[in-house]
Write a protein that holds these residues in place. Structure first.
Motif, PDB file in Angstrom:
ATOM      1  N   TYR A 105      32.672  12.936  11.263  1.00 36.48           N
ATOM      2  CA  TYR A 105      32.295  12.188  10.030  1.00 36.48           C
ATOM      3  C   TYR A 105      32.292  12.914   8.846  1.00 36.48           C
ATOM      4  O   TYR A 105      32.145  13.939   8.927  1.00 36.48           O
ATOM      5  CB  TYR A 105      30.593  11.579  10.508  1.00 36.48           C
ATOM      6  N   ALA A 106      32.649  12.231   7.897  1.00 36.27           N
ATOM      7  CA  ALA A 106      32.890  12.799   6.512  1.00 36.27           C
ATOM      8  C   ALA A 106      31.451  12.307   5.759  1.00 36.27           C
ATOM      9  O   ALA A 106      31.564  11.131   5.416  1.00 36.27           O
ATOM     10  CB  ALA A 106      34.126  12.353   5.735  1.00 36.27           C
ATOM     11  N   GLU A 119      16.983  -1.707  27.324  1.00 33.97           N
ATOM     12  CA  GLU A 119      17.781  -2.864  26.617  1.00 33.97           C
ATOM     13  C   GLU A 119      16.851  -3.938  26.489  1.00 33.97           C
ATOM     14  O   GLU A 119      15.964  -4.383  27.378  1.00 33.97           O
ATOM     15  CB  GLU A 119      19.080  -3.075  27.310  1.00 33.97           C
ATOM     16  N   ASP A 170      26.424  -0.538  11.577  1.00 31.83           N
ATOM     17  CA  ASP A 170      27.569  -1.278  12.078  1.00 31.83           C
ATOM     18  C   ASP A 170      27.136  -2.474  12.678  1.00 31.83           C
ATOM     19  O   ASP A 170      27.902  -3.687  12.589  1.00 31.83           O
ATOM     20  CB  ASP A 170      28.207  -0.563  13.278  1.00 31.83           C
ATOM     21  N   GLY A 204      31.538   4.452   6.953  1.00 30.91           N
ATOM     22  CA  GLY A 204      30.799   3.859   8.021  1.00 30.91           C
ATOM     23  C   GLY A 204      29.510   4.152   8.129  1.00 30.91           C
ATOM     24  O   GLY A 204      28.433   3.741   7.958  1.00 30.91           O
ATOM     25  N   ALA A 205      29.372   5.628   8.374  1.00 34.33           N
ATOM     26  CA  ALA A 205      28.189   6.471   8.635  1.00 34.33           C
ATOM     27  C   ALA A 205      27.543   6.536   7.372  1.00 34.33           C
ATOM     28  O   ALA A 205      26.172   6.646   7.315  1.00 34.33           O
ATOM     29  CB  ALA A 205      28.362   7.493   9.510  1.00 34.33           C
ATOM     30  N   ARG A 257      34.783  12.666  17.551  1.00 36.96           N
ATOM     31  CA  ARG A 257      33.943  11.912  16.675  1.00 36.96           C
ATOM     32  C   ARG A 257      33.589  12.626  15.488  1.00 36.96           C
ATOM     33  O   ARG A 257      32.542  13.335  15.600  1.00 36.96           O
ATOM     34  CB  ARG A 257      33.023  11.022  17.501  1.00 36.96           C
ATOM     35  N   VAL A 287      23.351   7.098  14.772  1.00 41.27           N
ATOM     36  CA  VAL A 287      23.359   7.494  13.582  1.00 41.27           C
ATOM     37  C   VAL A 287      22.314   6.836  12.832  1.00 41.27           C
ATOM     38  O   VAL A 287      21.169   7.370  12.078  1.00 41.27           O
ATOM     39  CB  VAL A 287      24.499   7.777  12.576  1.00 41.27           C
ATOM     40  N   SER A 288      22.599   5.266  12.533  1.00 43.83           N
ATOM     41  CA  SER A 288      21.764   4.511  12.024  1.00 43.83           C
ATOM     42  C   SER A 288      20.213   4.283  12.508  1.00 43.83           C
ATOM     43  O   SER A 288      19.184   4.852  11.837  1.00 43.83           O
ATOM     44  CB  SER A 288      22.084   3.234  11.686  1.00 43.83           C
ATOM     45  N   ASP A 313      17.543   2.662  23.570  1.00 41.68           N
ATOM     46  CA  ASP A 313      18.946   2.776  23.677  1.00 41.68           C
ATOM     47  C   ASP A 313      19.131   2.713  25.359  1.00 41.68           C
ATOM     48  O   ASP A 313      18.341   3.261  26.354  1.00 41.68           O
ATOM     49  CB  ASP A 313      19.524   4.144  23.177  1.00 41.68           C
ATOM     50  N   GLY A 332      36.304   6.668   5.702  1.00 46.26           N
ATOM     51  CA  GLY A 332      35.091   7.423   6.163  1.00 46.26           C
ATOM     52  C   GLY A 332      34.055   7.174   5.629  1.00 46.26           C
ATOM     53  O   GLY A 332      33.102   7.777   5.199  1.00 46.26           O
TER      54      GLY A 332
HETATM   55  C1  LIG Z   1      37.845   6.176  14.430  1.00 49.34           C
HETATM   56  C2  LIG Z   1      36.711   6.037  13.546  1.00 49.34           C
HETATM   57  C3  LIG Z   1      36.443   7.110  12.732  1.00 49.34           C
HETATM   58  C4  LIG Z   1      35.276   6.970  11.931  1.00 49.34           C
HETATM   59  N1  LIG Z   1      35.242   7.790  10.933  1.00 49.34           N
HETATM   60  C5  LIG Z   1      34.091   7.689  10.208  1.00 49.34           C
HETATM   61  C6  LIG Z   1      33.705   8.792   9.155  1.00 49.34           C
HETATM   62  O1  LIG Z   1      34.550   9.881   8.924  1.00 49.34           O
HETATM   63  N2  LIG Z   1      32.824   8.687   8.306  1.00 49.34           N
HETATM   64  C7  LIG Z   1      31.768   7.675   8.524  1.00 49.34           C
HETATM   65  O2  LIG Z   1      30.944   7.632   7.905  1.00 49.34           O
HETATM   66  N3  LIG Z   1      32.005   6.813   9.435  1.00 49.34           N
HETATM   67  C8  LIG Z   1      32.982   6.783  10.280  1.00 49.34           C
HETATM   68  N4  LIG Z   1      33.241   5.851  11.305  1.00 49.34           N
HETATM   69  C9  LIG Z   1      32.221   4.648  11.367  1.00 49.34           C
HETATM   70  C10 LIG Z   1      31.255   5.164  12.200  1.00 49.34           C
HETATM   71  O3  LIG Z   1      31.401   5.547  13.650  1.00 49.34           O
HETATM   72  C11 LIG Z   1      30.101   4.174  12.189  1.00 49.34           C
HETATM   73  O4  LIG Z   1      29.870   3.336  10.903  1.00 49.34           O
HETATM   74  C12 LIG Z   1      28.851   4.649  12.821  1.00 49.34           C
HETATM   75  O5  LIG Z   1      28.744   5.010  14.069  1.00 49.34           O
HETATM   76  C13 LIG Z   1      27.882   3.593  12.860  1.00 49.34           C
HETATM   77  O6  LIG Z   1      26.406   3.705  13.562  1.00 49.34           O
HETATM   78  P1  LIG Z   1      25.496   2.963  14.103  1.00 49.34           P
HETATM   79  O7  LIG Z   1      24.341   3.953  14.580  1.00 49.34           O
HETATM   80  O8  LIG Z   1      25.148   1.814  13.320  1.00 49.34           O
HETATM   81  O9  LIG Z   1      26.069   2.464  15.575  1.00 49.34           O
HETATM   82  P2  LIG Z   1      26.610   3.298  16.561  1.00 49.34           P
HETATM   83  O10 LIG Z   1      27.096   4.750  16.215  1.00 49.34           O
HETATM   84  O11 LIG Z   1      27.584   2.580  17.418  1.00 49.34           O
HETATM   85  O12 LIG Z   1      25.372   3.523  17.756  1.00 49.34           O
HETATM   86  C14 LIG Z   1      24.820   2.610  18.571  1.00 49.34           C
HETATM   87  C15 LIG Z   1      23.899   2.980  19.592  1.00 49.34           C
HETATM   88  O13 LIG Z   1      23.310   1.658  20.140  1.00 49.34           O
HETATM   89  C16 LIG Z   1      23.325   1.836  21.297  1.00 49.34           C
HETATM   90  N5  LIG Z   1      23.522   0.452  22.199  1.00 49.34           N
HETATM   91  C17 LIG Z   1      24.506  -0.034  22.226  1.00 49.34           C
HETATM   92  N6  LIG Z   1      24.279  -1.444  22.675  1.00 49.34           N
HETATM   93  C18 LIG Z   1      22.932  -1.460  22.847  1.00 49.34           C
HETATM   94  C19 LIG Z   1      21.963  -2.275  23.458  1.00 49.34           C
HETATM   95  N7  LIG Z   1      22.358  -3.418  23.967  1.00 49.34           N
HETATM   96  N8  LIG Z   1      20.803  -1.735  23.723  1.00 49.34           N
HETATM   97  C20 LIG Z   1      20.484  -0.724  23.360  1.00 49.34           C
HETATM   98  N9  LIG Z   1      21.197   0.190  22.812  1.00 49.34           N
HETATM   99  C21 LIG Z   1      22.408  -0.140  22.453  1.00 49.34           C
HETATM  100  C22 LIG Z   1      24.595   2.844  21.815  1.00 49.34           C
HETATM  101  O14 LIG Z   1      24.427   3.302  22.852  1.00 49.34           O
HETATM  102  C23 LIG Z   1      24.496   3.664  20.519  1.00 49.34           C
HETATM  103  O15 LIG Z   1      23.688   5.035  20.655  1.00 49.34           O
HETATM  104  C24 LIG Z   1      34.196   5.748  12.183  1.00 49.34           C
HETATM  105  C25 LIG Z   1      34.661   4.823  13.182  1.00 49.34           C
HETATM  106  C26 LIG Z   1      35.884   4.924  13.687  1.00 49.34           C
HETATM  107  C27 LIG Z   1      35.941   3.836  15.084  1.00 49.34           C
END
Ligand SMILES: Cc1cc2nc3c(=O)[nH]c(=O)nc-3n(C[C@H](O)[C@H](O)[C@H](O)COP(=O)(O)OP(=O)(O)OC[C@H]3O[C@@H](n4cnc5c(N)ncnc54)[C@H](O)[C@@H]3O)c2cc1C
Length: 461
Positions: free
Chosen positions: A70-71, A164, A352, A364-365, A68, A15-16, A39, A362
């Motif tokens: 999200y709110a 990577e 994250d 994190g995203a 999975r 998402v980020s 990725d 809810g």
């Molecule tokens: C049970 C649960 C419920 C949740 N519910 C909510 C909610 O209701 N609302 C909300 O806002 N948030 C919620 N969250 C939090 C939310 O899931 C995270 O905050 C959000 O996914 C963070 O997004 P991100 O893009 O930073 O990381 P991620 O979604 O973890 O994406 C990381 C990406 O990086 C890639 N990656 C990983 N390692 C590497 C590497 N070494 N090299 C290249 N690519 C890599 C992965 O494949 C992935 O595509 C919840 C979390 C959990 C555990």
């Protein structure tokens, strides 16, 4: 443009990472600039849903829901609207708005809170959704669509690569990256968006405080029956951890149950009807027998009702679970993480990778999408002044704005987790008093609704 050079390289297409790529792509300053998203497993774009399938209503089920969910709050919606991704969500996928959030305390019947406190039945008091519930893969697919749907493929800003980073080396005003397979590329700004185990954070040796909560989260799809059209999100705090029901359509909801992993693993091995029975018990069973103050709290609540003129509130009734789709049940670890710095010269962390939060509220995203907005604004500002997009002083401004809001939200969720994780009578009394206040004092209730549904103002200083 130098061969193998990108203005911005984003590691992580969640998402980020995709949120930032989509915002940069929209910027006029990036018309002749380049963004590379890496990725290790590139996400797929979901096929658009056929509006004719379920009476033309895409919010209904025409394919199974993923687990999975999200709110998204108002600020996240604004970010998605700016990228064009929200239009894709509405035109091609599905989402479900909720107008109320209810929390219940299994140790105290008076300890429930409702945001906003108005009754769901009185439609005229419902102004706008407090959150929109949608699948993570819908957000990712919509962002991918706006990134890839370009009429000018030759000058396309964003390219994606399944790869990577294995090493980084600092140059005077850029970073040289070595990718798996030995290829080297160079960038003015490297963004770590790989989630809480961020690779960029490790390679750049950026310190991060982390701890795991003692429980995991069990998620899955439920079929539910409720009286309010399933327009509310529910959470009940149990001695073993909270249980939540997130609405997806009139009769479908997503389960989030926090408990020790061994208990969740044991629950999953039971039959479907046993799981349903156990989950319904979590919503209805009374755990408050050791609590002395229930009568006094009721009197206090009535007194406050009298002063504020609001009707006496009954503990709301959560949806009844009819069935659970066992194939969707899965557990996730839950933890807290906070990078002491989000930036270094020519490097930034978002999502994250920079901050991991307990998912009970809810957020994190939502925090991740706000990071994208603030960082993209700083990058644009730097470019607008003819500066390097990875200029340290500009990145520090992103860190200053984002860290303040993110850390406050993280600590608030941690406090809620700790306050509801204890059975100590004085703490139960304290949290019940807080709930009574929240329900009866309009200003407090409105402020909390505003906090949960929009984090934006906190970024404006
Ligand atoms: C049970 C649960 C419920 C949740 N519910 C909510 C909610 O209701 N609302 C909300 O806002 N948030 C919620 N969250 C939090 C939310 O899931 C995270 O905050 C959000 O996914 C963070 O997004 P991100 O893009 O930073 O990381 P991620 O979604 O973890 O994406 C990381 C990406 O990086 C890639 N990656 C990983 N390692 C590497 C590497 N070494 N090299 C290249 N690519 C890599 C992965 O494949 C992935 O595509 C919840 C979390 C959990 C555990």
């Amino acid at each position: 443009m130098k061969r193998g050079f990108y203005d911005v390289v984003i590691s992580g297409a969640g998402v980020s990472g995709l949120g930032l790529a989509a915002l940069l792509k929209k910027s006029p300053l990036f018309k002749s600039r380049s963004v590379l998203v890496l990725d290790r497993t590139l996400p797929n774009i979901l096929p658009a849903m056929d509006p004719k399938e379920e009476g033309g209503n895409r919010s209904e089920k025409s394919r199974p829901y993923s687990n999975r969910i999200y709110a998204l709050n108002e600020s996240s919606l604004e970010v998605l609207q700016r990228t064009g991704a929200w239009e894709v969500v509405c035109d091609e996928y599905r989402h479900w708005p909720a107008y109320r959030m209810v929390t219940l305390d299994s140790k105290s019947p008076s300890g429930f809170t409702s945001f906003p406190s108005s009754s769901l039945e009185s439609d005229e008091r419902i102004e706008k959704p407090v959150a929109h519930f949608l699948e993570s893969e819908v957000i990712v697919s919509s962002l991918l669509k706006v990134i890839q749907d370009s009429p000018h493929k030759v000058t396309d800003t964003v390219s994606m690569n399944k790869n990577e980073i294995t090493g980084i080396q600092r140059n005077q005003s850029s970073i040289q990256l070595t990718l798996e397979g030995g290829q080297t590329i160079e960038t003015s700004l490297l963004v770590g968006a790989e989630g809480y185990k961020s690779n960029v954070r490790k390679l750049a040796k950026m310190k991060c405080y982390q701890h795991e909560y003692h429980h995991h989260a069990l998620v899955g799809t439920l079929s539910v029956e409720c009286s309010d059209g399933n327009r509310a999100a529910w959470q009940r705090f149990l001695p073993s951890g909270p249980i939540a029901s997130l609405p997806l359509n009139r009769d479908t909801a997503s389960l989030v149950l926090f408990a020790e992993k061994s208990n969740l693993d044991e629950l999953i091995t039971k039959t479907e009807s046993e799981i349903v029975e156990q989950l319904n018990a979590y919503w209805s069973e009374d755990y408050g027998d050791n609590f002395q103050f229930t009568g006094a709290l009721k009197i206090l609540s009535r007194g406050l009702n009298g002063i504020t003129g609001s009707p006496e509130a009954e503990e709301p009734k959560p949806p009844m679970i009819r069935s659970v789709d066992k194939s969707t049940l899965a557990t996730f670890p839950v933890g807290f993480g906070h990078a002491s710095h989000y930036v270094q010269p020519n490097i930034a962390l978002i999502g994250d990778a920079a901050h991991r939060i307990h998912p009970l509220a809810g957020q994190g995203a939502n925090l991740s999408l706000l990071d994208c907005e603030v960082l993209s604004t700083q990058v644009e500002e730097a470019l607008g002044k003819g500066e390097n997009p990875g200029k340290y002083s500009s990145l520090l401004e992103y860190e200053r704005k984002a860290q303040k809001h993110n850390l406050t939200t993280q600590l608030f969720c941690d406090l809620i987790y700790r306050m509801y994780g204890t059975n100590s009578a004085p703490v139960v009394a304290l949290r019940s008093l807080a709930s009574i206040g929240v329900n009866n004092l309009e200003m407090v209730n409105k402020s909390l609704v505003h906090w949960a549904s929009s984090g934006k103002n906190a970024y404006k200083t």
